[in-house]
Design an enzyme around this catalytic site. Structure first.
Site, PDB file in Angstrom:
ATOM      1  N   ASP A  53      -8.981  -2.038   8.894  1.00  0.00           N
ATOM      2  CA  ASP A  53      -9.370  -0.853   8.446  1.00  0.00           C
ATOM      3  C   ASP A  53      -9.324  -0.531   6.917  1.00  0.00           C
ATOM      4  O   ASP A  53     -10.129   0.341   6.442  1.00  0.00           O
ATOM      5  CB  ASP A  53      -8.234   0.386   8.821  1.00  0.00           C
ATOM      6  CG  ASP A  53      -8.347   0.458  10.527  1.00  0.00           C
ATOM      7  OD1 ASP A  53      -9.369  -0.028  11.146  1.00  0.00           O
ATOM      8  OD2 ASP A  53      -7.335   1.038  11.114  1.00  0.00           O
ATOM      9  N   GLY A  54      -8.524  -1.297   6.182  1.00  0.00           N
ATOM     10  CA  GLY A  54      -8.634  -1.180   4.911  1.00  0.00           C
ATOM     11  C   GLY A  54      -9.881  -1.638   4.179  1.00  0.00           C
ATOM     12  O   GLY A  54     -10.181  -1.156   3.011  1.00  0.00           O
ATOM     13  N   ASN A 124      -9.354   8.668   5.291  1.00  0.00           N
ATOM     14  CA  ASN A 124      -8.210   8.954   6.078  1.00  0.00           C
ATOM     15  C   ASN A 124      -7.427  10.163   5.431  1.00  0.00           C
ATOM     16  O   ASN A 124      -7.190  11.146   6.300  1.00  0.00           O
ATOM     17  CB  ASN A 124      -7.450   7.672   6.068  1.00  0.00           C
ATOM     18  CG  ASN A 124      -7.817   6.910   7.241  1.00  0.00           C
ATOM     19  OD1 ASN A 124      -8.482   7.210   8.276  1.00  0.00           O
ATOM     20  ND2 ASN A 124      -7.009   5.932   7.167  1.00  0.00           N
ATOM     21  N   ASP A 125      -7.115  10.104   4.369  1.00  0.00           N
ATOM     22  CA  ASP A 125      -6.049  11.026   4.024  1.00  0.00           C
ATOM     23  C   ASP A 125      -6.045  11.100   2.288  1.00  0.00           C
ATOM     24  O   ASP A 125      -6.568  10.281   1.567  1.00  0.00           O
ATOM     25  CB  ASP A 125      -4.511  10.761   4.592  1.00  0.00           C
ATOM     26  CG  ASP A 125      -4.366   9.440   4.146  1.00  0.00           C
ATOM     27  OD1 ASP A 125      -4.418   8.649   3.191  1.00  0.00           O
ATOM     28  OD2 ASP A 125      -3.744   8.615   5.429  1.00  0.00           O
ATOM     29  N   ARG A 135      14.685  10.441  -5.889  1.00  0.00           N
ATOM     30  CA  ARG A 135      14.945  11.784  -5.587  1.00  0.00           C
ATOM     31  C   ARG A 135      13.536  12.460  -4.967  1.00  0.00           C
ATOM     32  O   ARG A 135      12.954  11.631  -4.368  1.00  0.00           O
ATOM     33  CB  ARG A 135      14.406  12.466  -7.215  1.00  0.00           C
ATOM     34  CG  ARG A 135      13.441  11.752  -7.909  1.00  0.00           C
ATOM     35  CD  ARG A 135      13.407  12.274  -9.246  1.00  0.00           C
ATOM     36  NE  ARG A 135      12.131  12.129 -10.096  1.00  0.00           N
ATOM     37  CZ  ARG A 135      11.212  13.014 -10.121  1.00  0.00           C
ATOM     38  NH1 ARG A 135      11.543  14.105  -9.651  1.00  0.00           N
ATOM     39  NH2 ARG A 135      10.121  12.798 -10.676  1.00  0.00           N
ATOM     40  N   ASP A 154       9.669  13.825   0.290  1.00  0.00           N
ATOM     41  CA  ASP A 154       9.014  12.566  -0.402  1.00  0.00           C
ATOM     42  C   ASP A 154       7.444  13.037  -0.663  1.00  0.00           C
ATOM     43  O   ASP A 154       6.888  12.033  -1.372  1.00  0.00           O
ATOM     44  CB  ASP A 154       9.112  11.204   0.287  1.00  0.00           C
ATOM     45  CG  ASP A 154      10.333  10.825   0.247  1.00  0.00           C
ATOM     46  OD1 ASP A 154      11.258  11.496  -0.323  1.00  0.00           O
ATOM     47  OD2 ASP A 154      10.859   9.922   0.740  1.00  0.00           O
ATOM     48  N   THR A 165      -4.269   8.785  12.778  1.00  0.00           N
ATOM     49  CA  THR A 165      -3.582   7.879  13.409  1.00  0.00           C
ATOM     50  C   THR A 165      -3.105   6.699  12.313  1.00  0.00           C
ATOM     51  O   THR A 165      -2.850   5.693  12.575  1.00  0.00           O
ATOM     52  CB  THR A 165      -4.553   6.924  14.461  1.00  0.00           C
ATOM     53  OG1 THR A 165      -5.844   6.747  13.665  1.00  0.00           O
ATOM     54  CG2 THR A 165      -4.818   8.021  15.523  1.00  0.00           C
ATOM     55  N   SER A 168      -0.186   9.405   8.465  1.00  0.00           N
ATOM     56  CA  SER A 168       0.263  10.969   9.166  1.00  0.00           C
ATOM     57  C   SER A 168       0.917  10.602  10.241  1.00  0.00           C
ATOM     58  O   SER A 168       1.876  11.069  10.561  1.00  0.00           O
ATOM     59  CB  SER A 168      -0.790  11.797   9.271  1.00  0.00           C
ATOM     60  OG  SER A 168      -0.227  12.939   9.724  1.00  0.00           O
ATOM     61  N   GLN A 226      -5.390   3.679  -1.330  1.00  0.00           N
ATOM     62  CA  GLN A 226      -6.210   2.610  -2.274  1.00  0.00           C
ATOM     63  C   GLN A 226      -6.216   2.972  -3.709  1.00  0.00           C
ATOM     64  O   GLN A 226      -6.050   2.271  -4.583  1.00  0.00           O
ATOM     65  CB  GLN A 226      -7.498   2.453  -1.567  1.00  0.00           C
ATOM     66  CG  GLN A 226      -7.345   1.616  -0.335  1.00  0.00           C
ATOM     67  CD  GLN A 226      -8.497   0.743   0.402  1.00  0.00           C
ATOM     68  OE1 GLN A 226      -9.572   0.644  -0.620  1.00  0.00           O
ATOM     69  NE2 GLN A 226      -8.722   0.465   1.400  1.00  0.00           N
TER      70      GLN A 226
END
Length: 266
Positions: A53-54, A124-125, A135, A154, A165, A168, A226
């Protein structure tokens, strides 16, 4: 569409991908197809990736902008975006050239970030996260200028249905069918049990404002795992549905639910 040229993109970190690249190019040339390199995606009729996928995520913005379909060959682990395993690649390519496969158009994200002059594209995101694990960060979210809430933890993930998928999902976000035009806002390690993922229409624009009380500037915007961009306190990031879509070559005999059952061992 008629395919006359194919850009072959192999993941240089995978030995099998590097070994298969020259064999694939020879196979294409035997069928009177022009084999192009990673740098010639915009000149190709299609792209074949060798990796996981990368590898697809790395070339997705360029392929989407050029309108070039991508056929992913899995030499990785999960392979949600890939169409076929390496062992079945050549019979699958024969079916593809014979017009037996179809294209799945995947929604992408347009992301506007401070100090970045051009529009950013992600499949993707888009993730806003804290660089330090010691923190938390605070992110104020609004949709179409209506306040949604304050997310403490975070960070947050804004995912497409395709990205639902990926990161997330590991943050307890929902699985969304890729044909649904929606976006998912998922908190990362939220410091309140009341903070939950939110699914909203893809036509809406999401605004995220970073509040970094310590002003240590170790908050980051990360696209598709990435590309990373540093953020400062009070920076505003805008995420919306992109007019560009990525075309993925898919097997019409394999449904999205079948992929879920296989990849997630349901």
């Amino acid at each position: 569409m008629r395919v006359r040229s194919v850009a072959v993109v192999a993941n240089p970190d995978k030995i099998k991908a590097r070994e298969e690249e020259p064999r694939l190019k020879s196979w294409l040339k035997e069928r009177r197809l022009t084999a192009l390199s990673r740098n010639q995606i915009e000149k190709a009729d299609a792209v074949v990736t060798l990796g996981g996928d990368g590898t697809i995520l790395a070339i997705a913005p360029r392929a989407a902008l050029a309108g070039v379909p991508v056929l992913g060959v899995n030499i990785g682990r999960m392979g949600f975006l890939t169409a076929v395993e390496l062992s079945q690649m050549y019979p699958f390519l024969e079916r593809w050239l014979g017009g037996q496969l179809r294209l799945s158009e995947r929604m992408m994200l347009d992301v506007s970030a401070p100090r970045v002059k051009h529009q950013l594209l992600a499949l993707n995101d888009a993730v806003i996260r804290i660089g330090s694990t010691a923190r938390v960060t605070t992110i104020y979210a609004s949709i179409e200028r209506e306040n949604l809430g304050c997310f403490v933890g975070d960070g947050v993930i804004v995912a497409t249905p395709t990205g639902s998928t990926a990161y997330s999902l590991s943050a307890q976000g929902p699985v969304v069918h890729p044909e649904v035009e929606a976006l998912v806002l998922t908190p990362i390690c939220a410091h309140s049990f009341t903070q939950r993922p939110v699914v909203f229409p893809g036509r809406h624009t999401l605004e995220l404002r970073v509040h970094d009380a310590s002003h240590r500037h170790d908050v980051q915007l990360c696209l598709d795992g990435q590309r990373v961009f540093p953020l400062k306190s009070d920076d505003r990031i805008y995420v919306r549905r992109s007019p560009h879509k990525l075309k993925l070559v898919r097997d019409p005999e394999v449904s999205f639910f079948e992929v879920l059952r296989e990849k997630l061992s349901w």
